[in-house]
Design a protein around this motif. Structure first.
Motif, PDB file in Angstrom:
ATOM      1  N   VAL A  46       0.821  -1.199   0.000  1.00 22.07           N
ATOM      2  CA  VAL A  46       0.000   0.000   0.000  1.00 22.07           C
ATOM      3  C   VAL A  46       0.859   1.254   0.000  1.00 22.07           C
ATOM      4  N   SER A  48       3.748   3.507   2.634  1.00 22.58           N
ATOM      5  CA  SER A  48       3.674   4.164   3.938  1.00 22.58           C
ATOM      6  C   SER A  48       2.867   5.453   3.920  1.00 22.58           C
ATOM      7  N   ASN A  50       0.379   6.301   1.943  1.00 24.26           N
ATOM      8  CA  ASN A  50      -1.052   5.983   1.839  1.00 24.26           C
ATOM      9  C   ASN A  50      -1.597   5.482   3.171  1.00 24.26           C
ATOM     10  N   VAL A  51      -0.823   4.666   3.868  1.00 25.06           N
ATOM     11  CA  VAL A  51      -1.263   4.149   5.166  1.00 25.06           C
ATOM     12  C   VAL A  51      -1.502   5.310   6.127  1.00 25.06           C
ATOM     13  N   GLN A  52      -0.565   6.242   6.181  1.00 24.64           N
ATOM     14  CA  GLN A  52      -0.685   7.379   7.098  1.00 24.64           C
ATOM     15  C   GLN A  52      -1.875   8.261   6.752  1.00 24.64           C
ATOM     16  N   PHE A  55      -5.695   5.250   6.223  1.00 23.01           N
ATOM     17  CA  PHE A  55      -6.073   4.119   7.050  1.00 23.01           C
ATOM     18  C   PHE A  55      -6.076   4.550   8.516  1.00 23.01           C
ATOM     19  N   ARG A  57      -5.483   4.531  12.221  1.00 26.14           N
ATOM     20  CA  ARG A  57      -4.490   3.805  13.016  1.00 26.14           C
ATOM     21  C   ARG A  57      -5.186   2.829  13.968  1.00 26.14           C
ATOM     22  N   LEU A  75      -4.943  -6.937   9.125  1.00 32.41           N
ATOM     23  CA  LEU A  75      -3.763  -6.092   9.004  1.00 32.41           C
ATOM     24  C   LEU A  75      -2.842  -6.388  10.180  1.00 32.41           C
ATOM     25  N   PHE A  79       1.673  -2.948   9.978  1.00 29.70           N
ATOM     26  CA  PHE A  79       1.099  -2.266   8.814  1.00 29.70           C
ATOM     27  C   PHE A  79       1.351  -0.765   8.885  1.00 29.70           C
ATOM     28  N   TRP A  80       1.295  -0.176  10.091  1.00 28.51           N
ATOM     29  CA  TRP A  80       1.483   1.273  10.257  1.00 28.51           C
ATOM     30  C   TRP A  80       2.938   1.635  10.488  1.00 28.51           C
ATOM     31  N   PRO A  84       3.770  -1.809   5.139  1.00 29.46           N
ATOM     32  CA  PRO A  84       2.423  -1.418   4.687  1.00 29.46           C
ATOM     33  C   PRO A  84       1.893  -2.388   3.627  1.00 29.46           C
TER      34      PRO A  84
END
Length: 142
Positions: A46, A48, A50-52, A55, A57, A75, A79-80, A84
């Motif tokens: 994904v 990093s 995009n995760v921040q 998604f 937390r 997940l 993942f965070w 990711p």
């Protein structure tokens, strides 16, 4: 006074807008890439950033809509952090059925991850004329 185009809201093309370049990518999307962890284990990286951004937390799972199939993928706690990635046997089987699995030495395949509700995303092919940048992309005005 400038009039806003009624087909757009906040820079994103609204459903039903005319001249859409791709019907399933009207609202915006993240570009993610396939990732292989060996033979028969393909998932999604994904990214990093995009995760921040997209998604919440601490969420323990996401729902992925793969064509007409909807799956729930766990997940990992990393993942965070530094991993990711989303791996699931059903996701792997779907990617392989679309011939999107990556083999060693083959470039990852970019895919669109489209927000579809709380912790829910649709996975689609990225249109060929799109430059993958790993961010949410608004559709340009026609």
């Amino acid at each position: 006074m400038l009039q806003r185009d009624a087909r757009f809201r906040n820079g994103f093309r609204l459903p039903g807008s005319v001249n859409s370049h791709h019907p399933t990518l009207r609202a915006g999307y993240m570009v993610v890439k396939t990732q292989s962890k060996g033979r028969g284990v393909t998932g999604l990286n994904v990214g990093s950033s995009n995760v921040q951004r997209y998604f919440p937390r601490g969420v323990s799972f996401v729902e992925l809509q793969l064509d007409h199939l909807q799956i729930q993928c766990d997940l990992s706690p990393n993942f965070w952090q530094d991993q990711p990635e989303i791996f699931d046997p059903r996701l792997c089987a779907w990617l392989e059925s679309k011939q999107l699995s990556t083999n060693p030495g083959r470039d990852p395949v970019p895919l669109a991850l489209i927000p579809a509700g709380k912790n829910s995303f649709r996975l689609r092919l990225v249109p060929p004329n799109t430059q993958p940048k790993g961010k949410l992309h608004p559709q340009p005005a026609a």
